[in-house]
Design an enzyme around this catalytic site. Structure first.
Site, mmCIF file in Angstrom:
data_model
loop_
_atom_site.group_PDB
_atom_site.id
_atom_site.type_symbol
_atom_site.label_atom_id
_atom_site.label_comp_id
_atom_site.label_asym_id
_atom_site.label_seq_id
_atom_site.Cartn_x
_atom_site.Cartn_y
_atom_site.Cartn_z
ATOM 1 N N TYR A 112 0.855 -1.197 0.000
ATOM 2 C CA TYR A 112 0.000 0.000 0.000
ATOM 3 C C TYR A 112 0.887 1.243 0.000
ATOM 4 C CZ TYR A 112 -3.595 -3.348 1.582
ATOM 5 O OH TYR A 112 -4.429 -4.424 1.716
ATOM 6 N N HIS A 180 0.331 -11.856 1.297
ATOM 7 C CA HIS A 180 -0.689 -11.044 0.614
ATOM 8 C C HIS A 180 -1.275 -11.777 -0.590
ATOM 9 C CE1 HIS A 180 -1.691 -6.481 0.131
ATOM 10 N NE2 HIS A 180 -2.739 -7.229 -0.070
ATOM 11 N N ARG A 264 -15.534 -2.053 -1.528
ATOM 12 C CA ARG A 264 -14.714 -0.868 -1.833
ATOM 13 C C ARG A 264 -15.534 0.417 -1.756
ATOM 14 N NH1 ARG A 264 -13.425 -5.281 -4.499
ATOM 15 N NH2 ARG A 264 -11.241 -5.940 -4.481
ATOM 16 N N GLY A 268 -21.793 1.530 0.711
ATOM 17 C CA GLY A 268 -22.072 2.705 1.537
ATOM 18 C C GLY A 268 -23.030 3.669 0.854
HETATM 19 N N1 LIG Z 1 -5.867 -8.472 1.504
HETATM 20 C C1 LIG Z 1 -6.156 -7.806 0.422
HETATM 21 O O1 LIG Z 1 -5.824 -8.221 -0.686
HETATM 22 C C2 LIG Z 1 -6.913 -6.522 0.531
HETATM 23 C C3 LIG Z 1 -7.440 -5.901 -0.613
HETATM 24 C C4 LIG Z 1 -8.158 -4.713 -0.453
HETATM 25 C C5 LIG Z 1 -8.318 -4.156 0.812
HETATM 26 N N2 LIG Z 1 -7.777 -4.770 1.898
HETATM 27 C C6 LIG Z 1 -7.950 -4.232 3.252
HETATM 28 O O2 LIG Z 1 -9.323 -3.964 3.485
HETATM 29 C C7 LIG Z 1 -9.497 -2.634 3.945
HETATM 30 C C8 LIG Z 1 -10.827 -2.066 3.495
HETATM 31 O O3 LIG Z 1 -10.965 -2.259 2.118
HETATM 32 P P1 LIG Z 1 -11.448 -1.141 1.068
HETATM 33 O O4 LIG Z 1 -10.978 0.194 1.453
HETATM 34 O O5 LIG Z 1 -11.101 -1.719 -0.247
HETATM 35 O O6 LIG Z 1 -13.027 -1.271 1.129
HETATM 36 P P2 LIG Z 1 -14.230 -0.850 2.078
HETATM 37 O O7 LIG Z 1 -13.826 -0.824 3.482
HETATM 38 O O8 LIG Z 1 -15.334 -1.714 1.622
HETATM 39 O O9 LIG Z 1 -14.563 0.608 1.561
HETATM 40 C C9 LIG Z 1 -13.784 1.718 1.849
HETATM 41 C C10 LIG Z 1 -14.423 2.905 1.178
HETATM 42 O O10 LIG Z 1 -15.729 3.091 1.719
HETATM 43 C C11 LIG Z 1 -15.951 4.434 2.084
HETATM 44 N N3 LIG Z 1 -16.741 4.392 3.331
HETATM 45 C C12 LIG Z 1 -16.339 4.009 4.559
HETATM 46 N N4 LIG Z 1 -17.354 4.059 5.431
HETATM 47 C C13 LIG Z 1 -18.417 4.495 4.743
HETATM 48 C C14 LIG Z 1 -19.753 4.773 5.101
HETATM 49 N N5 LIG Z 1 -20.197 4.584 6.332
HETATM 50 N N6 LIG Z 1 -20.605 5.207 4.133
HETATM 51 C C15 LIG Z 1 -20.177 5.396 2.862
HETATM 52 N N7 LIG Z 1 -18.909 5.146 2.455
HETATM 53 C C16 LIG Z 1 -18.047 4.713 3.396
HETATM 54 C C17 LIG Z 1 -14.578 5.033 2.277
HETATM 55 O O11 LIG Z 1 -14.589 6.366 1.857
HETATM 56 P P3 LIG Z 1 -14.396 7.574 2.912
HETATM 57 O O12 LIG Z 1 -12.944 7.743 3.039
HETATM 58 O O13 LIG Z 1 -15.108 8.684 2.223
HETATM 59 O O14 LIG Z 1 -15.060 7.140 4.181
HETATM 60 C C18 LIG Z 1 -13.661 4.183 1.388
HETATM 61 O O15 LIG Z 1 -13.424 4.770 0.149
HETATM 62 C C19 LIG Z 1 -8.295 -1.883 3.363
HETATM 63 O O16 LIG Z 1 -7.995 -0.724 4.086
HETATM 64 C C20 LIG Z 1 -7.207 -2.915 3.456
HETATM 65 O O17 LIG Z 1 -6.634 -2.890 4.753
HETATM 66 C C21 LIG Z 1 -7.086 -5.947 1.770
#
Ligand SMILES: NC(=O)c1ccc[n+]([C@@H]2O[C@H](COP(=O)([O-])OP(=O)(O)OC[C@H]3O[C@@H](n4cnc5c(N)ncnc54)[C@H](OP(=O)(O)O)[C@@H]3O)[C@@H](O)[C@H]2O)c1
Length: 385
Positions: A112, A180, A264, A268
């Protein structure tokens, strides 16, 4: 951190929950019950108390067990792949707000940024080490701070990545180190054996794997017990329910951490066909599920959540997270955000309890709508088992 401030913020959060529920729930109030899960204690040393206002869950079993807050925090989007990247001070402040509200599980990875997400997590959370946990991930090759697109989980590389992550995270031991993505050129037994050695040396406390199949999980777990599998899982992507991954986790006592728990951000409800992603630092424009056409079609799923939530005083984001939480007590989602309002909204999910029948009704209503667009493009799909 100022404990005084922490208490008043937590007090505010509590009353905000009560007022929010009273205003938005209305006649359907009887459908919303306060969560009955006990608040978990958090081992703290005197003088630097970490509040434990959230319920806890345990990932993994036996020596691999890991007690964490029932919802974690995905740090990735603060610097990588999610378009809006606030300045570092704001991010640090928000991470401290999360600690203050009882979040003890924070998720980052070497890839990241690369590197700057781990650096941010280290700078913000290093001072809380031993009290909150920052989990990280190795495997994607990074040379001179740049991703090469290749996998490298050779033992000597894992060791090097481990040392570098320890430095960036400002800690002496990584609480949970995930592979990962699987590496076709390195047998999983060698990866597990290297991690076992790092555990003996005290540099890694637990380990996990991302996006691997049930057979790989069995082989890895036989060499060194796994604490958690982290793969994509949410209402629009439920492969782990049918490909044997959740079954093998249940059988072997391994925890599960759903990543991108709101697809992602899509669940939301704030993204739609007009959303412009930053093509320089947001992978969503490369994903078939995030084309304007796919988002227009898939918004029907968000509408289902919104209608269902309206009767219960819950938002679509809370339903997306709550649906995952009710699946198994050993599931801990890690939603990401850059906003305090979203953090509070997401944590408030833990204040709601719906009956199994209600969750089933929601699940069936969502499943009746076909999802348009794959989650990954062909290149990204090759990296998952
Ligand atoms: N292992 C892997 O391969 C892998 C891959 C992808 C992700 N991840 C991990 O999973 C975590 C979360 O994944 P993600 O960021 O892809 O997806 P997510 O948690 O499904 O979505 C995050 C997005 O949702 C928005 N959001 C958050 N709360 C909200 C709400 N209450 N209402 C509306 N929108 C909202 C955020 O924007 P705002 O900033 O505007 O709140 C952000 O852009 C990452 O940080 C990472 O640590 C791991």
């Amino acid at each position: 951190m100022n404990t005084q401030q922490g208490i008043s913020r937590r007090g505010f959060l509590k009353s905000a929950v009560a007022v929010g529920a009273a205003i938005s729930v209305g006649p359907a109030l009887e459908k919303v019950e306060a969560a009955t899960m006990p608040a978990g204690g958090n081992s703290t040393s005197a003088g630097n108390e970490i509040p434990s206002s959230l319920p806890h869950r345990t990932l993994g079993t036996g020596k691999a067990a890991f007690e964490v807050s029932a919802l974690g925090f995905g740090v990735m989007g603060m610097t990588y792949n999610r378009s809006q990247h606030p300045d570092k001070k704001q991010c640090i402040r928000l991470l401290h707000e999360a600690v203050d509200r009882g979040v003890t599980l924070f998720d980052t990875a070497i890839i990241y940024g690369p590197l700057n997400n781990e650096e941010l997590a280290g700078e913000a959370l290093g001072e809380f080490r031993g009290k909150v946990s920052v989990t990280t991930k190795f495997g994607h090759e990074v040379i001179d701070g740049k991703a090469t697109g290749r996998q490298d989980s050779r033992p000597e590389t894992i060791r090097r990545y481990c040392e570098e992550s320890l430095r960036r995270l400002r800690t002496e031991a990584i609480p949970l180190f995930y592979q990962h993505r699987f590496d076709r050129n390195t047998p999983v037994e060698d990866v597990a054996g290297t991690i076992a050695d790092l555990m003996k040396e005290g540099k890694v406390l637990r380990w996990g794997m991302c996006e691997v199949n049930a057979d790989t999980i069995r082989r890895a777990h036989a060499v060194c017990p796994l604490t958690a599998i982290q793969s994509e899982y949410h209402l629009m992507h439920r492969a782990v329910e049918t490909n044997g991954v959740l079954d093998v986790c249940r059988e072997l006592g391994i925890g599960f951490v759903p990543y991108s728990p709101m697809n992602r951000g899509f669940l939301g409800g704030e993204l739609n066909e007009y959303t412009q992603f930053d093509t320089a630092n947001d992978n969503r424009h490369t994903l078939p599920r995030f084309t304007p056409e796919a988002m227009r079609a898939n918004y029907r799923i968000v509408n289902v959540l919104q209608r269902f939530g309206r009767e219960r005083g819950m938002t679509s984001a809370q339903l997306a997270l709550g649906w995952l939480l009710q699946k198994e007590p050993w599931i801990v989602p890690i939603p990401g955000t850059t906003k305090l309002s979203h953090l509070e909204e997401n944590l408030r999910t833990l204040d709601f309890t719906l009956s199994p029948e209600e969750w089933k009704r929601l699940e069936d209503a969502v499943a009746a709508i076909p999802v348009t667009g794959d989650r990954y493009n062909a290149e990204q799909q090759k990296q998952v088992q």
